[in-house]
Design a protein around this motif. Sequence first.
Motif, mmCIF file in Angstrom:
data_model
loop_
_atom_site.group_PDB
_atom_site.id
_atom_site.type_symbol
_atom_site.label_atom_id
_atom_site.label_comp_id
_atom_site.label_asym_id
_atom_site.label_seq_id
_atom_site.Cartn_x
_atom_site.Cartn_y
_atom_site.Cartn_z
ATOM 1 N N GLN A 1 0.821 -1.214 0.000
ATOM 2 C CA GLN A 1 0.000 0.000 0.000
ATOM 3 C C GLN A 1 0.855 1.264 0.000
ATOM 4 O OE1 GLN A 1 -3.785 -0.592 2.527
ATOM 5 N NE2 GLN A 1 -2.582 -2.448 2.903
ATOM 6 N N SER A 2 1.945 1.244 0.743
ATOM 7 C CA SER A 2 2.855 2.390 0.749
ATOM 8 C C SER A 2 3.458 2.602 -0.640
ATOM 9 C CB SER A 2 3.972 2.179 1.767
ATOM 10 O OG SER A 2 3.454 2.105 3.077
ATOM 11 N N ALA A 3 3.904 1.506 -1.264
ATOM 12 C CA ALA A 3 4.523 1.605 -2.593
ATOM 13 C C ALA A 3 3.505 2.031 -3.639
ATOM 14 C CB ALA A 3 5.147 0.262 -2.977
ATOM 15 N N MET A 4 2.282 1.539 -3.532
ATOM 16 C CA MET A 4 1.254 1.849 -4.516
ATOM 17 C C MET A 4 0.854 3.317 -4.461
ATOM 18 S SD MET A 4 -2.079 -0.494 -5.297
ATOM 19 C CE MET A 4 -1.067 -1.951 -5.412
ATOM 20 N N LEU A 5 0.688 3.842 -3.262
ATOM 21 C CA LEU A 5 0.313 5.248 -3.126
ATOM 22 C C LEU A 5 1.473 6.167 -3.490
ATOM 23 C CD1 LEU A 5 -1.827 5.078 0.143
ATOM 24 C CD2 LEU A 5 -2.630 5.266 -2.221
ATOM 25 N N ALA A 6 2.691 5.728 -3.215
ATOM 26 C CA ALA A 6 3.866 6.527 -3.572
ATOM 27 C C ALA A 6 4.050 6.605 -5.085
ATOM 28 C CB ALA A 6 5.113 5.942 -2.927
ATOM 29 N N ALA A 7 3.549 5.607 -5.803
ATOM 30 C CA ALA A 7 3.722 5.552 -7.257
ATOM 31 C C ALA A 7 2.627 6.286 -8.002
ATOM 32 C CB ALA A 7 3.759 4.092 -7.711
ATOM 33 N N VAL B 1 3.353 -2.004 -12.320
ATOM 34 C CA VAL B 1 3.401 -3.240 -11.538
ATOM 35 C C VAL B 1 4.821 -3.500 -11.022
ATOM 36 C CG1 VAL B 1 3.093 -5.749 -11.621
ATOM 37 C CG2 VAL B 1 1.446 -4.251 -12.768
ATOM 38 N N TYR B 2 5.798 -3.315 -11.892
ATOM 39 C CA TYR B 2 7.190 -3.617 -11.528
ATOM 40 C C TYR B 2 7.645 -2.747 -10.360
ATOM 41 C CZ TYR B 2 11.517 -6.008 -12.788
ATOM 42 O OH TYR B 2 12.600 -6.857 -12.793
ATOM 43 N N ARG B 3 7.363 -1.457 -10.451
ATOM 44 C CA ARG B 3 7.834 -0.535 -9.410
ATOM 45 C C ARG B 3 7.233 -0.883 -8.055
ATOM 46 N NH1 ARG B 3 7.800 6.110 -9.651
ATOM 47 N NH2 ARG B 3 8.627 6.452 -7.541
ATOM 48 N N ILE B 4 5.955 -1.186 -8.044
ATOM 49 C CA ILE B 4 5.276 -1.492 -6.781
ATOM 50 C C ILE B 4 5.753 -2.822 -6.211
ATOM 51 C CG2 ILE B 4 3.034 -2.067 -5.764
ATOM 52 C CD1 ILE B 4 1.855 -0.020 -7.802
ATOM 53 N N MET B 5 5.782 -3.846 -7.050
ATOM 54 C CA MET B 5 6.159 -5.176 -6.577
ATOM 55 C C MET B 5 7.621 -5.233 -6.147
ATOM 56 S SD MET B 5 3.566 -7.242 -6.556
ATOM 57 C CE MET B 5 4.202 -8.908 -6.672
ATOM 58 N N PHE B 6 8.497 -4.538 -6.868
ATOM 59 C CA PHE B 6 9.907 -4.560 -6.498
ATOM 60 C C PHE B 6 10.110 -3.931 -5.130
ATOM 61 C CE2 PHE B 6 14.220 -3.051 -6.180
ATOM 62 C CZ PHE B 6 14.972 -4.049 -6.764
ATOM 63 N N GLU C 1 15.604 6.481 0.774
ATOM 64 C CA GLU C 1 15.295 5.070 0.544
ATOM 65 C C GLU C 1 14.495 4.862 -0.736
ATOM 66 O OE1 GLU C 1 14.841 0.911 2.197
ATOM 67 O OE2 GLU C 1 16.349 2.428 1.795
ATOM 68 N N THR C 2 13.496 5.712 -0.977
ATOM 69 C CA THR C 2 12.652 5.548 -2.164
ATOM 70 C C THR C 2 13.469 5.687 -3.443
ATOM 71 O OG1 THR C 2 10.711 6.390 -0.988
ATOM 72 C CG2 THR C 2 10.635 6.402 -3.397
ATOM 73 N N ALA C 3 14.292 6.732 -3.501
ATOM 74 C CA ALA C 3 15.122 6.950 -4.688
ATOM 75 C C ALA C 3 16.146 5.829 -4.853
ATOM 76 C CB ALA C 3 15.817 8.299 -4.589
ATOM 77 N N ARG C 4 16.679 5.348 -3.748
ATOM 78 C CA ARG C 4 17.688 4.287 -3.791
ATOM 79 C C ARG C 4 17.079 2.984 -4.308
ATOM 80 N NH1 ARG C 4 20.368 1.417 0.799
ATOM 81 N NH2 ARG C 4 22.483 0.889 0.153
ATOM 82 N N LEU C 5 15.881 2.668 -3.854
ATOM 83 C CA LEU C 5 15.225 1.454 -4.321
ATOM 84 C C LEU C 5 14.808 1.576 -5.786
ATOM 85 C CD1 LEU C 5 13.017 0.183 -1.359
ATOM 86 C CD2 LEU C 5 15.222 -0.655 -2.155
ATOM 87 N N LEU C 6 14.437 2.773 -6.200
ATOM 88 C CA LEU C 6 14.093 2.975 -7.604
ATOM 89 C C LEU C 6 15.311 2.733 -8.488
ATOM 90 C CD1 LEU C 6 12.053 3.820 -9.746
ATOM 91 C CD2 LEU C 6 12.694 6.210 -9.338
ATOM 92 N N HIS C 7 16.470 3.217 -8.042
ATOM 93 C CA HIS C 7 17.704 2.984 -8.794
ATOM 94 C C HIS C 7 18.046 1.490 -8.807
ATOM 95 C CE1 HIS C 7 21.684 3.565 -10.447
ATOM 96 N NE2 HIS C 7 22.226 2.947 -9.410
ATOM 97 N N ALA C 8 17.886 0.822 -7.663
ATOM 98 C CA ALA C 8 18.156 -0.615 -7.594
ATOM 99 C C ALA C 8 17.236 -1.379 -8.538
ATOM 100 C CB ALA C 8 17.985 -1.110 -6.160
ATOM 101 N N MET C 9 15.974 -0.958 -8.614
ATOM 102 C CA MET C 9 15.026 -1.611 -9.515
ATOM 103 C C MET C 9 15.467 -1.460 -10.966
ATOM 104 S SD MET C 9 11.119 -0.596 -10.451
ATOM 105 C CE MET C 9 11.786 0.630 -11.581
#
Length: 497
Positions: A150-156, A172-177, A194-202
């Motif tokens: 839910q946090s990832a979905m609302l952030a996206a 789907v990829y961004r939320i699930m990752f 953290e959000t930007a770091r995980l986006l880069h990792a994805m």
Amino acid sequence: MMTVLLGVCLVVVLVVILLQITTRRRKPGEPPLEPGPLPYLGVALEFSQNPLGFITSRWRKYGDVFTVRLAGHYTTFVLDPRSFTHAIRNTRVLDFRAFSNKIAHRVFGMPIVYGTPRDWVRADSDALFSQELQGQGLDKVTEVMMGNLQSAMLAATDVTVEWNRGELWSFVYRIMFSASYKTLFGEHKEHKDETARLLHAMEEFQKYDKRFPEIISNVPWWLMGHTKKRYGYLKSMVSPAELCQRDVSDFIRMRQEIYGDGNLSPDETAAFNFATMWASMSNTVPAAFWTLYHLLKDPVAMNAVKAEVNQALKETGQSLEHVKKGDKIIHVTRQQLNDMKCLGSAINEALRMCSASMIIRVATEDAELALESGSTFRIRKGDRVALYPGFLHMDPEVFDDPETFKYDRFLENGMEKTTFYKKGRKLRYYLLPFGHGVSMCPGRFFALNEIKQFVTIVVCYFNMDLLEKHTPPQDQSRAGLGTLAPLKDCLFRYRLK
């Protein structure tokens, strides 16, 4: 001129001699053999372009059992689903562990421990799947995943905009990752970005995963650009030093303790963790995409799933309005997810249509293997025996109109349907997206739970519409490696309810 002609003739002679030396001849008792037109590669090019079409054409030509040379390996396909267990149950001569360990060493850098005194590390860490990611052990993970999704979905999404437009695969990829990574490997205790770091990792993970067929085929790193660098970066995201800074799940924490007791180096530990990370993303995300895609394309199916989700919320006194007012999240338990039979059937149907795994065993000696019919076939030491469930999944005798998504195909009288037939006999195995036998994915319950949760949250929070009529083709380059991603993205629109 004469020198050039002599040189060409010499090359032709050498090629002919090489072909004679390397061309295999079929022996009595062996299946029909097709070595293919190319040295070493054999039929690999034709197979990679359309695996299901290739296997179907050879089945029509040779029957249920045949051997082909595939990228340097002689591979015997067994296509009769009634013979699956018969064909691979002889573990004395058919090896999976040594073969899979070599693959894992190549693509993840995992140490080869099978058959060594350190093999207990692999066995003990694998045992945690049934303890922590199945049954009641999955309850806590489900709760954490619900919050992360839910946090990832609302952030996206931009919730201030009435209608958002986007690309469904990317959504789907961004939320699930993000949700999967945080659920297993936890939140960083101090990192502010953290959000930007995980986006880069994805993004790095997607680029690495795109080259996965080449990596597993042993293409040299130097021919794949920055892939080796991305490999190092992704391992650093799950290294012991990194995980010390994160609130990891109990599953990962206990695995780290086992790796410590086994005196694994930091790099070896990171490699084990990287394999877990890849497994939690590479097959789950495509399956989640295709499930949501087909539900959006089929209003009847979507309404059936919505009814189940709404019923689960009603039974627990929850609604999206209550969540908005109270700044809370939706809570759905593992048992409630299990009770959503329409959703479960829709996921199974999506897996039936998009899974393209290949179940492989390697012969450790010359052997004779039996089929369900009582007949036998011979294989040679070093040969591979392969099952290709995708052929079964698209068999019109087992699944009527197999090219069409039917959300209720795996439903019968409100319960999961388990009765499918081949030649008048009930099949024990009819859906194999997660492998078979000792190679069955140990994290399959966690994966299915993730997909159910993802679809449940989408249904709770959003109205969605596809903006393209044509179904995107599947990326056949990943055939044999699990679920197939879409070859291109598709546009959709969505808004918060």
